[in-house]
Scaffold this motif. Structure first.
Motif, PDB file in Angstrom:
ATOM      1  N   ALA A  16       0.892  -1.192   0.057  1.00 52.86           N
ATOM      2  CA  ALA A  16       0.098  -0.047   0.071  1.00 52.86           C
ATOM      3  C   ALA A  16       0.824   1.092  -0.090  1.00 52.86           C
ATOM      4  N   MET A  17       1.903   1.219   0.834  1.00 55.54           N
ATOM      5  CA  MET A  17       2.810   2.328   0.648  1.00 55.54           C
ATOM      6  C   MET A  17       3.607   2.704  -0.557  1.00 55.54           C
ATOM      7  N   ALA A  18       3.913   1.601  -1.460  1.00 57.62           N
ATOM      8  CA  ALA A  18       4.477   1.831  -2.494  1.00 57.62           C
ATOM      9  C   ALA A  18       4.227   2.869  -3.235  1.00 57.62           C
ATOM     10  N   LEU A  19       2.634   3.187  -3.676  1.00 60.95           N
ATOM     11  CA  LEU A  19       2.518   4.039  -4.422  1.00 60.95           C
ATOM     12  C   LEU A  19       2.667   5.446  -3.753  1.00 60.95           C
ATOM     13  N   VAL A  20       2.505   5.531  -2.332  1.00 60.66           N
ATOM     14  CA  VAL A  20       2.902   6.541  -1.637  1.00 60.66           C
ATOM     15  C   VAL A  20       4.160   7.120  -1.777  1.00 60.66           C
ATOM     16  N   ARG A  21       5.076   6.274  -1.511  1.00 61.84           N
ATOM     17  CA  ARG A  21       6.708   6.337  -1.485  1.00 61.84           C
ATOM     18  C   ARG A  21       7.000   7.123  -2.927  1.00 61.84           C
ATOM     19  N   VAL A  22       6.333   6.934  -4.027  1.00 64.29           N
ATOM     20  CA  VAL A  22       6.725   7.419  -5.231  1.00 64.29           C
ATOM     21  C   VAL A  22       6.147   8.744  -5.588  1.00 64.29           C
ATOM     22  N   HIS A  23       4.772   8.961  -5.014  1.00 66.22           N
ATOM     23  CA  HIS A  23       4.124  10.398  -5.187  1.00 66.22           C
ATOM     24  C   HIS A  23       4.723  11.407  -4.357  1.00 66.22           C
ATOM     25  N   ASP A  24       5.099  10.979  -3.052  1.00 69.27           N
ATOM     26  CA  ASP A  24       5.846  11.837  -2.117  1.00 69.27           C
ATOM     27  C   ASP A  24       7.277  12.044  -2.082  1.00 69.27           C
ATOM     28  N   ALA A  25       7.873  11.610  -3.155  1.00 70.17           N
ATOM     29  CA  ALA A  25       9.383  11.373  -3.287  1.00 70.17           C
ATOM     30  C   ALA A  25       9.716  12.669  -3.826  1.00 70.17           C
ATOM     31  N   PRO A  26      10.721  13.149  -3.638  1.00 66.88           N
ATOM     32  CA  PRO A  26      11.338  14.707  -4.209  1.00 66.88           C
ATOM     33  C   PRO A  26      11.837  14.146  -5.761  1.00 66.88           C
ATOM     34  N   ASP A  27      12.223  13.025  -6.021  1.00 70.04           N
ATOM     35  CA  ASP A  27      12.713  12.604  -7.302  1.00 70.04           C
ATOM     36  C   ASP A  27      11.614  11.319  -7.424  1.00 70.04           C
ATOM     37  N   LYS A  28      10.744  11.595  -8.107  1.00 72.18           N
ATOM     38  CA  LYS A  28       9.709  10.569  -8.695  1.00 72.18           C
ATOM     39  C   LYS A  28      10.107   9.387  -9.183  1.00 72.18           C
ATOM     40  N   ALA A  29      10.944   9.832 -10.211  1.00 71.02           N
ATOM     41  CA  ALA A  29      11.417   8.990 -11.226  1.00 71.02           C
ATOM     42  C   ALA A  29      12.520   7.946 -10.541  1.00 71.02           C
ATOM     43  N   ALA A  30      13.290   8.601  -9.589  1.00 75.45           N
ATOM     44  CA  ALA A  30      14.137   7.507  -9.016  1.00 75.45           C
ATOM     45  C   ALA A  30      13.431   6.811  -7.929  1.00 75.45           C
ATOM     46  N   ALA A  31      12.494   7.106  -7.262  1.00 79.16           N
ATOM     47  CA  ALA A  31      11.694   6.451  -6.503  1.00 79.16           C
ATOM     48  C   ALA A  31      10.862   5.388  -7.168  1.00 79.16           C
ATOM     49  N   ARG A  32      10.372   5.623  -8.268  1.00 82.11           N
ATOM     50  CA  ARG A  32       9.584   4.644  -9.358  1.00 82.11           C
ATOM     51  C   ARG A  32      10.578   3.544  -9.671  1.00 82.11           C
ATOM     52  N   GLU A  33      11.608   3.803  -9.921  1.00 82.83           N
ATOM     53  CA  GLU A  33      12.766   2.692 -10.425  1.00 82.83           C
ATOM     54  C   GLU A  33      13.026   2.009  -9.252  1.00 82.83           C
ATOM     55  N   GLU A  34      13.185   2.656  -8.068  1.00 79.28           N
ATOM     56  CA  GLU A  34      13.593   1.965  -6.769  1.00 79.28           C
ATOM     57  C   GLU A  34      12.492   1.203  -6.378  1.00 79.28           C
ATOM     58  N   ILE A  35      11.288   1.306  -6.384  1.00 78.48           N
ATOM     59  CA  ILE A  35      10.165   0.472  -6.044  1.00 78.48           C
ATOM     60  C   ILE A  35       9.944  -0.868  -7.085  1.00 78.48           C
ATOM     61  N   ARG A  36      10.184  -0.412  -8.412  1.00 81.55           N
ATOM     62  CA  ARG A  36       9.882  -1.417  -9.348  1.00 81.55           C
ATOM     63  C   ARG A  36      11.225  -2.347  -9.373  1.00 81.55           C
ATOM     64  N   GLU A  37      12.362  -1.851  -9.113  1.00 80.08           N
ATOM     65  CA  GLU A  37      13.410  -2.741  -9.058  1.00 80.08           C
ATOM     66  C   GLU A  37      13.582  -3.727  -7.809  1.00 80.08           C
ATOM     67  N   LYS A  38      13.119  -3.312  -6.431  1.00 81.64           N
ATOM     68  CA  LYS A  38      13.082  -4.163  -5.074  1.00 81.64           C
ATOM     69  C   LYS A  38      11.727  -4.972  -5.273  1.00 81.64           C
ATOM     70  N   TYR A  39      10.484  -4.540  -5.710  1.00 84.25           N
ATOM     71  CA  TYR A  39       9.282  -4.973  -5.469  1.00 84.25           C
ATOM     72  C   TYR A  39       9.231  -5.815  -6.545  1.00 84.25           C
ATOM     73  N   LEU A  40       9.436  -5.492  -8.007  1.00 78.92           N
ATOM     74  CA  LEU A  40       9.161  -6.587  -9.152  1.00 78.92           C
ATOM     75  C   LEU A  40      10.379  -7.574  -8.888  1.00 78.92           C
ATOM     76  N   GLY A  41      11.525  -6.999  -8.597  1.00 73.54           N
ATOM     77  CA  GLY A  41      12.728  -8.049  -8.626  1.00 73.54           C
ATOM     78  C   GLY A  41      12.488  -9.157  -7.627  1.00 73.54           C
ATOM     79  N   TRP A  42      11.763  -8.691  -6.392  1.00 74.61           N
ATOM     80  CA  TRP A  42      11.541  -9.736  -5.430  1.00 74.61           C
ATOM     81  C   TRP A  42      10.534 -10.858  -6.022  1.00 74.61           C
ATOM     82  N   LEU A  43       9.404 -10.151  -6.316  1.00 76.61           N
ATOM     83  CA  LEU A  43       8.343 -11.114  -7.133  1.00 76.61           C
ATOM     84  C   LEU A  43       8.792 -12.068  -8.239  1.00 76.61           C
ATOM     85  N   GLN A  44       9.631 -11.452  -8.877  1.00 78.51           N
ATOM     86  CA  GLN A  44      10.279 -12.201  -9.940  1.00 78.51           C
ATOM     87  C   GLN A  44      11.233 -13.424  -9.145  1.00 78.51           C
TER      88      GLN A  44
END
Length: 172
Positions: free
Chosen positions: A91-119
């Motif tokens: 639930a916090m993944a979206l909030v972390r992206v939207h509230d981040a000062p660098d949204k692109a970096a936060a989006r990439e970090e979330i995708r890398e960690k969460y998607l990588g973990w699922l893969q």
């Protein structure tokens, strides 16, 4: 528990329940039993406090996987965290992206960690299942936390119903 741990625990509870913008340093201080000045001294800023309080990976609960199929395990983790009123990384993944000062970096970090973990859990190449699961888990976690969906449904029933949906995606 030292001051930093108490402050982070209080922030995690408040951010998880109310979101970043609704929570103030004063709220966190009051919940933790410290002054706002102490919170700022220990954490530096609201952004740094949020970063420290927000789970950075979906597997952060330390729970060992069981013999239960993966879809049911994933659903159980979300429901168990809700029952224990713990922070929900999905639930916090979206909030972390939207509230981040660098949204692109936060989006990439979330995708890398969460998607990588699922893969890793799926043990498969990029066939779209991990992205579908990620979207489903974000929706499930956010729906339970932000909208109070399934509040009256018994936990085991919810795990069985949503776990079977997740498992259908896993099984292809």
């Amino acid at each position: 528990m030292n001051a930093r741990e108490a402050i982070i625990t209080a922030a995690r509870e408040l951010f998880g329940a109310e979101g970043y913008t609704a929570v103030t340093i004063k709220d966190v201080a009051s919940h933790a039993g410290y002054s706002p000045a102490m919170v700022m001294k220990v954490m530096g800023s609201k952004a740094e406090l949020y970063a420290a309080a927000t789970p950075t990976a979906p597997a952060g609960d330390g729970a060992a996987f069981t013999a239960e199929p993966l879809g049911f395990q994933l659903a159980r983790r979300l429901v168990d965290r809700r029952e224990r009123q713990e922070s929900e990384p999905w639930a916090m993944a979206l909030v972390r992206v939207h509230d981040a000062p660098d949204k692109a970096a936060a989006r990439e970090e979330i995708r890398e960690k969460y998607l990588g973990w699922l893969q890793e859990q799926l043990g498969a190449g990029p066939d779209g299942r991990a992205e579908t699961l990620m979207a489903m888990l974000i929706g499930f976690g956010s729906g339970m936390r932000s909208l109070g969906l399934f509040a009256q449904e018994p936990a085991d029933d919810l795990v069985q119903r949503y776990g079977s949906l997740l498992q259908q995606v896993i099984d292809g």
